[in-house]
Enzyme design. Structure first.
Site, PDB file in Angstrom:
ATOM      1  N   ARG A  13      14.063  45.718  34.706  1.00 48.36           N
ATOM      2  CA  ARG A  13      13.174  46.278  35.742  1.00 48.36           C
ATOM      3  C   ARG A  13      11.726  45.834  35.492  1.00 48.36           C
ATOM      4  NH1 ARG A  13       8.489  49.056  36.148  1.00 48.36           N
ATOM      5  NH2 ARG A  13       9.079  50.340  34.356  1.00 48.36           N
ATOM      6  N   ASP A  14      11.126  46.328  34.419  1.00 49.35           N
ATOM      7  CA  ASP A  14       9.693  46.085  34.208  1.00 49.35           C
ATOM      8  C   ASP A  14       9.440  44.638  33.794  1.00 49.35           C
ATOM      9  OD1 ASP A  14       7.015  46.569  34.003  1.00 49.35           O
ATOM     10  OD2 ASP A  14       7.149  47.934  32.306  1.00 49.35           O
ATOM     11  N   HIS A 225       5.378  53.854  26.095  1.00 50.12           N
ATOM     12  CA  HIS A 225       5.649  52.567  26.760  1.00 50.12           C
ATOM     13  C   HIS A 225       4.431  51.671  26.518  1.00 50.12           C
ATOM     14  CE1 HIS A 225       7.221  50.325  30.452  1.00 50.12           C
ATOM     15  NE2 HIS A 225       5.982  49.869  30.369  1.00 50.12           N
ATOM     16  N   HIS A 227       2.308  47.934  25.703  1.00 51.06           N
ATOM     17  CA  HIS A 227       2.171  46.508  26.015  1.00 51.06           C
ATOM     18  C   HIS A 227       1.412  45.905  24.829  1.00 51.06           C
ATOM     19  CE1 HIS A 227       3.207  46.621  30.481  1.00 51.06           C
ATOM     20  NE2 HIS A 227       3.386  47.848  30.033  1.00 51.06           N
ATOM     21  N   CYS A 258       3.371  45.280  35.030  1.00 50.71           N
ATOM     22  CA  CYS A 258       3.306  45.772  36.411  1.00 50.71           C
ATOM     23  C   CYS A 258       2.539  44.802  37.298  1.00 50.71           C
ATOM     24  CB  CYS A 258       2.646  47.141  36.435  1.00 50.71           C
ATOM     25  SG  CYS A 258       2.456  47.764  38.104  1.00 50.71           S
ATOM     26  N   ASN A 271       5.182  43.373  28.585  1.00 51.27           N
ATOM     27  CA  ASN A 271       5.550  44.566  27.817  1.00 51.27           C
ATOM     28  C   ASN A 271       5.726  44.200  26.351  1.00 51.27           C
ATOM     29  OD1 ASN A 271       6.195  46.719  29.946  1.00 51.27           O
ATOM     30  ND2 ASN A 271       7.228  44.910  30.734  1.00 51.27           N
TER      31      ASN A 271
HETATM   32  P1  HMG Z   1       4.098  52.349  51.679  1.00 48.15           P
HETATM   33  O1  HMG Z   1       3.998  51.020  52.325  1.00 48.15           O
HETATM   34  O2  HMG Z   1       2.886  53.198  51.607  1.00 48.15           O
HETATM   35  O3  HMG Z   1       5.320  53.231  52.240  1.00 48.15           O
HETATM   36  O4  HMG Z   1       4.665  52.103  50.203  1.00 48.15           O
HETATM   37  P2  HMG Z   1       5.706  53.787  53.614  1.00 48.15           P
HETATM   38  O5  HMG Z   1       6.293  55.132  53.374  1.00 48.15           O
HETATM   39  O6  HMG Z   1       4.577  53.642  54.598  1.00 48.15           O
HETATM   40  O7  HMG Z   1       6.890  52.784  54.048  1.00 48.15           O
HETATM   41  C1  HMG Z   1       6.655  51.436  54.361  1.00 48.15           C
HETATM   42  C2  HMG Z   1       7.987  50.716  54.464  1.00 48.15           C
HETATM   43  O8  HMG Z   1       8.623  50.716  53.162  1.00 48.15           O
HETATM   44  C3  HMG Z   1       8.956  51.406  55.418  1.00 48.15           C
HETATM   45  O9  HMG Z   1       9.777  50.371  55.947  1.00 48.15           O
HETATM   46  C4  HMG Z   1       9.783  52.254  54.490  1.00 48.15           C
HETATM   47  O10 HMG Z   1      11.054  52.552  55.013  1.00 48.15           O
HETATM   48  C5  HMG Z   1       9.895  51.354  53.266  1.00 48.15           C
HETATM   49  P3  HMG Z   1       9.575  49.851  57.463  1.00 48.15           P
HETATM   50  O11 HMG Z   1       9.840  51.062  58.308  1.00 48.15           O
HETATM   51  O12 HMG Z   1       8.139  49.393  57.542  1.00 48.15           O
HETATM   52  O13 HMG Z   1      10.599  48.746  57.564  1.00 48.15           O
HETATM   53  N1  HMG Z   1      10.143  52.106  52.024  1.00 48.15           N
HETATM   54  C6  HMG Z   1      11.105  51.780  51.145  1.00 48.15           C
HETATM   55  N2  HMG Z   1      12.034  50.798  51.134  1.00 48.15           N
HETATM   56  C7  HMG Z   1      12.889  50.759  50.086  1.00 48.15           C
HETATM   57  N3  HMG Z   1      12.834  51.648  49.056  1.00 48.15           N
HETATM   58  C8  HMG Z   1      11.928  52.646  49.036  1.00 48.15           C
HETATM   59  C9  HMG Z   1      11.016  52.737  50.131  1.00 48.15           C
HETATM   60  N4  HMG Z   1      10.011  53.576  50.415  1.00 48.15           N
HETATM   61  C10 HMG Z   1       9.499  53.189  51.574  1.00 48.15           C
HETATM   62  N5  HMG Z   1      11.911  53.507  48.020  1.00 48.15           N
HETATM   63  C11 HMG Z   1       5.836  52.727  48.207  1.00 48.15           C
HETATM   64  C12 HMG Z   1       4.871  53.181  49.303  1.00 48.15           C
HETATM   65  C13 HMG Z   1       5.791  53.752  47.100  1.00 48.15           C
HETATM   66  C14 HMG Z   1       7.231  52.642  48.795  1.00 48.15           C
HETATM   67  C15 HMG Z   1       5.370  51.334  47.697  1.00 48.15           C
HETATM   68  O14 HMG Z   1       4.028  51.426  47.337  1.00 48.15           O
HETATM   69  C16 HMG Z   1       6.163  50.853  46.527  1.00 48.15           C
HETATM   70  O15 HMG Z   1       7.351  50.568  46.653  1.00 48.15           O
HETATM   71  N6  HMG Z   1       5.518  50.751  45.356  1.00 48.15           N
HETATM   72  C17 HMG Z   1       6.200  50.357  44.138  1.00 48.15           C
HETATM   73  C18 HMG Z   1       5.368  49.424  43.321  1.00 48.15           C
HETATM   74  C19 HMG Z   1       6.082  49.139  42.029  1.00 48.15           C
HETATM   75  O16 HMG Z   1       7.293  49.125  41.952  1.00 48.15           O
HETATM   76  N7  HMG Z   1       5.282  48.905  40.961  1.00 48.15           N
HETATM   77  C20 HMG Z   1       5.811  48.608  39.661  1.00 48.15           C
HETATM   78  C21 HMG Z   1       6.440  49.778  38.990  1.00 48.15           C
HETATM   79  S1  HMG Z   1       5.293  50.837  38.116  1.00 48.15           S
HETATM   80  C22 HMG Z   1       5.040  50.047  36.603  1.00 48.15           C
HETATM   81  O17 HMG Z   1       5.471  48.940  36.424  1.00 48.15           O
HETATM   82  C23 HMG Z   1       4.369  50.788  35.488  1.00 48.15           C
HETATM   83  C24 HMG Z   1       5.362  51.306  34.466  1.00 48.15           C
HETATM   84  O18 HMG Z   1       6.152  50.264  33.924  1.00 48.15           O
HETATM   85  C25 HMG Z   1       4.665  52.022  33.322  1.00 48.15           C
HETATM   86  C26 HMG Z   1       3.443  51.302  32.760  1.00 48.15           C
HETATM   87  O19 HMG Z   1       3.557  50.172  32.262  1.00 48.15           O
HETATM   88  O20 HMG Z   1       2.375  51.919  32.831  1.00 48.15           O
HETATM   89  C27 HMG Z   1       6.326  52.314  35.112  1.00 48.15           C
HETATM   90 MG    MG Z   2       5.342  48.167  31.466  1.00 46.93          MG
END
Ligand code: HMG
Ligand code: MG
Length: 313
Positions: A13-14, A225, A227, A258, A271
């Site tokens: 995933r990450d 977690h 890096h 991320c 990471n």
């Molecule tokens: P948004 O654009 O504000 O959402 O995104 P929305 O509610 O307006 O929806 C927009 C479109 O996305 C719609 O589709 C929804 O249906 C769809 P449309 O009608 O336009 O065709 N949608 C989805 N589709 C699939 N799965 C879903 C989903 N939700 C809405 N779950 C949202 C808001 C949160 C969805 C977006 O910002 C997003 O997906 N963000 C994720 C970013 C991400 O994955 N970042 C990396 C992970 S975090 C990380 O790596 C840090 C970590 O490792 C720890 C660390 O290191 O600190 C965890």
């Molecule tokens: Mg990470």
């Protein structure tokens, strides 16, 4: 306190979420299968986020379906979900598997408003409100919930983050009913002193020291977690162990980071390598379930998959 350290590999995933090239579903499945042989306690297999935001993981359901028969007994599979839509997709994956394939879902927020906005298009408060339905559905279906707090040491956009702000977010996750806390040093800014200071503050609202039961089940745990941006991750692991932390994330071959923690000029750092975490824990006298030779096999596979895709990107 436990003499055992729980290891979660988040590379599928990450790690893969930040790859510039396209990794095929089959290659992702091979990576998860290879990690299943290493003895890690948990694998974060994929994420059910918007494919518009993270196209690299748009095949989450297919990856899960592909690894269905390879999950060893006792292994925990987790997935990242940002909202109810992601949670519904995770439950559908379990339904199609006809078994409990996903054991844990991970929700994610941050101790930095700027980062929360960039990563999820929402304020910290809004992300936590979205989690309410996720936690309810997860618990109704017998799934454990991990709650990530990114930028627990520093934010790529706001700079250093005060431990008090981190503890405030932790308290909100605790009040919401998450089972496990995961503190992300998203850009690898931590050192022994800042990790210690952050854990002391968090401990006021969420016990950092882990019991054997928490280490076994993942419930009640505080996970770290890291890096390894400045080569200080091993020192941070040592400090966290002294503070009672017994659960760490890592990514095989140090992949990933991320995509929303960087800029074009300054990409997000990778990471910490899972092998480095295991070796640091073992050097400090703790046991893990991980076989380092097999883990190196998974790391070689991860390197070959990603270098091929990078060459084509
Ligand atoms: P948004 O654009 O504000 O959402 O995104 P929305 O509610 O307006 O929806 C927009 C479109 O996305 C719609 O589709 C929804 O249906 C769809 P449309 O009608 O336009 O065709 N949608 C989805 N589709 C699939 N799965 C879903 C989903 N939700 C809405 N779950 C949202 C808001 C949160 C969805 C977006 O910002 C997003 O997906 N963000 C994720 C970013 C991400 O994955 N970042 C990396 C992970 S975090 C990380 O790596 C840090 C970590 O490792 C720890 C660390 O290191 O600190 C965890
Ligand atoms: Mg990470």
């Amino acid at each position: 306190m436990s003499s055992f350290v729980r290891i979660t590999d988040v590379s599928p995933r990450d790690g893969l979420q930040n790859e510039p090239g396209v990794i095929s579903t089959d290659e992702k499945i091979r990576l998860v299968e290879s990690l299943c042989e290493t003895g890690v306690d948990e694998i974060e297999v994929t994420s059910f986020v918007s494919a518009r935001w993270v196209p690299q993981l748009g095949d989450a359901a297919a990856v899960l379906s592909g690894v269905r028969t390879r999950k060893p007994p006792g292994m925990c599979f987790s997935v990242l979900v940002p909202n109810d839509k992601g949670m519904e997709a995770a439950l559908r994956a379990n339904d199609s598997a006809g078994a409990r394939l996903i054991d844990k879902v991970a929700v994610f927020t941050a101790a930095s408003e700027t980062f929360a906005q960039r990563n999820t298009n929402a304020s910290i408060g809004e992300t936590i409100e979205r989690f309410r339905a996720v936690v309810g559905a997860a618990h109704a279906n017998g799934l454990v919930v991990r709650g990530y707090v990114s930028c627990a040491i520093a934010c790529p956009f706001e700079g250093p983050i005060s431990p008090v702000r981190v503890a405030e977010v932790v308290q909100r996750l605790r009040d919401l009913g998450v089972d496990e806390l995961d503190l992300g040093d998203t850009i690898g800014a931590g050192d022994a002193a800042s990790i210690r200071a952050m854990l002391i503050e968090v401990d006021r609202v969420w016990p950092v020291s882990a019991t054997d039961e928490a280490v076994r089940s993942g419930r009640g745990l505080c996970t770290l977690h890291l890096h390894d941006t400045f080569g200080r991750a091993a020192t941070c692991v040592g400090e966290a162990l002294r503070s009672g932390v017994r659960s760490f994330d890592g990514a095989t071959a140090g992949l990933g980071g991320c995509p929303y923690a960087g800029t074009a000029e300054r990409p997000a750092p990778g990471n910490v390598d899972t092998g480095l975490v295991v070796r640091a824990a073992e050097r400090a006298g703790y046991e893990t379930h991980v076989d380092l030779t097999r883990l190196e096999g998974a790391a070689q596979l991860a390197r070959s998959i990603t270098s091929r895709a990078r060459a084509l990107a």
